[in-house]
Scaffold this active site. Structure first.
Site, short mmCIF file in Angstrom:
data_model
loop_
_atom_site.label_atom_id
_atom_site.label_comp_id
_atom_site.label_asym_id
_atom_site.label_seq_id
_atom_site.Cartn_x
_atom_site.Cartn_y
_atom_site.Cartn_z
CG ASP A 53 25.61 65.58 5.42
OD1 ASP A 53 26.23 66.79 5.07
OD2 ASP A 53 26.33 65.17 4.60
CB CYS A 89 -1.60 52.77 -0.40
SG CYS A 89 -0.04 52.66 -0.93
CB CYS A 140 1.04 56.31 2.43
SG CYS A 140 1.25 55.21 1.08
CG ASP A 151 21.33 60.27 7.49
OD1 ASP A 151 21.77 60.30 6.35
OD2 ASP A 151 21.83 59.61 8.24
CG HIS A 200 4.59 53.37 -0.90
ND1 HIS A 200 3.44 52.95 -0.30
CD2 HIS A 200 5.84 52.34 -0.74
CE1 HIS A 200 3.78 51.94 0.12
NE2 HIS A 200 4.71 51.50 -0.56
CB CYS A 227 0.72 51.00 2.39
SG CYS A 227 1.25 52.73 3.03
#
Length: 381
Positions: A96, A313, A310, A270, A339, A308
């Site tokens: 930015d 998890c 991931c 974002d 996560h 989930c």
């Protein structure tokens, strides 16, 4: 004529909404849209390594011009070979302009036509940031996508103030475009402002579109207004932007806002939200938010989210995560951050599939019901 550094390719429009499937081609890879971009303010996504970001499917990440300008300085980053080398990230980066931080962090600021005089939030020294200086810093940092220097006026500021701010931001955008040294390597986006006023958003978009930026951001939202007010602004703002350019909604990252933004034609998002709330022990799950420090999870040996897949998890229980937070172990906030980022990146993957299947509204309804959102607080379609 120089080819733009970043190109958007529209692949499909969803039948029932304004949602779009596309790809964003950058000097460091081509990535599917709609996308969520993790925020790495100071050349690092807090508590997460580049290897982990790749594991979870991140494509483009953000860094912050204001913070890197003050520390360690753009000259040092350039000496290291640019931001990609400095932080060991070989995929897309967006910076930015630093404008938002000037207005949100700095004290005793003085906005003039030339730029902004303000004091550093680190040590109080006097600083000056202009459109030309912001672009020079971003050129030195070397991100794939860079932002115009703008003012982000408060959403509920007076009409007259926002009008003057919009007009000045448009003039600053033109100055930044002229100062941009590397359009073949870095895509400079314009930022549409205008608060909640349709005519001012139109004024801003018209001025910026006439300058033919390779992409456009929608700024000045998620700054205190309600979700309904934000969605209302998106309803009349995204149609003002070119169909063949990417549309980026700045600073938005809650699951409902991602879905509702995509429905209105946004391609890029974002937000610091997933890592910020993770550090306080709040986790996003398919059944809603879980505050893992709560006593109810002390003997809960289930995964954080049973839907989930991931790393967290697959390998840890709620009881263990709670223990880490209660013991103030750093691993706890790392796992929660991992996560939450994975959750949003996977959500965007699900959204892209729903667009491909032309059932995004059905997906939204099912997700909202499972997540526990109050539908009265979200616009129905």
């Amino acid at each position: 004529m120089t080819e733009p550094a970043v190109k958007y390719h529209l692949k499909k429009k969803e039948k029932h909404t304004g949602a779009r499937l596309g790809t964003l081609e950058t000097p460091h890879g081509t990535f599917p849209t709609p996308m969520f971009m993790p925020v790495g303010t100071q050349a690092t996504v807090k508590a997460i390594s580049p290897r982990e970001l790749k594991e979870m499917g991140a494509g483009i990440i953000l860094s912050n011009t204001y913070h890197l300008w003050l520390r360690p300085g753009e000259e040092l980053v350039a000496e290291a070979g640019g931001l990609h080398h400095f932080m060991n990230w070989d995929q897309g980066i967006l910076t930015d302009s630093g404008g938002f931080q000037v207005f949100s962090l700095a004290q005793m600021r003085d906005i003039t036509e030339k730029g902004v005089h303000f004091k550093s939030h680190l040590d109080g020294r006097n600083l000056f940031l202009s459109p030309e200086k912001a672009i020079a810093v971003e050129n030195a940092l070397g991100a794939d996508i860079i932002m115009s220097f703008d003012e982000c006026p408060p959403f509920f500021e007076s009409y007259d103030y926002i009008k003057k701010s919009v007009e000045r931001t448009s003039r600053w955008a033109e100055r930044g475009l002229k100062a941009h040294k590397h359009p073949d390597r870095q895509a400079l986006f314009g930022i549409v402002q205008g608060g909640g006023h349709k005519d001012l958003r139109e004024l801003s978009a018209k001025a910026l579109v006439s300058l033919d930026f390779p992409g456009y951001s929608i700024g000045g939202l998620s700054v205190g207004e309600s979700k309904a007010e934000m969605n209302h602004v998106l309803d009349f703002t995204t149609p003002l932007l070119p169909e063949n350019k990417p549309r980026y909604l700045m600073g938005v990252g809650s699951p409902d806002a991602l879905i509702d933004g995509v429905i209105r034609g946004v391609d890029m998002f974002d937000c610091v939200l997933p890592t910020r709330i993770a550090r306080n022990g709040t986790c996003m799950t398919s059944h809603g938010r879980v505050v893992i420090k709560n006593a109810v999870y002390a003997h809960d040996f289930n995964p954080l989210d049973d839907n989930c897949d991931c790393y967290v998890c697959q390998n840890y229980t709620r009881a263990y995560l709670r223990h880490l937070f209660k013991a103030q172990e750093t691993l706890g906030l790392r796992l929660a951050s991992y996560h939450n980022l994975y959750f949003l990146l996977h959500l965007m993957k699900q959204i892209r599939q729903a667009i491909a299947d032309d059932n995004l509204l059905d997906f939204r309804e099912q997700f909202f019901e499972e997540y526990g959102y109050n539908k009265q607080n979200s616009r129905n379609f």
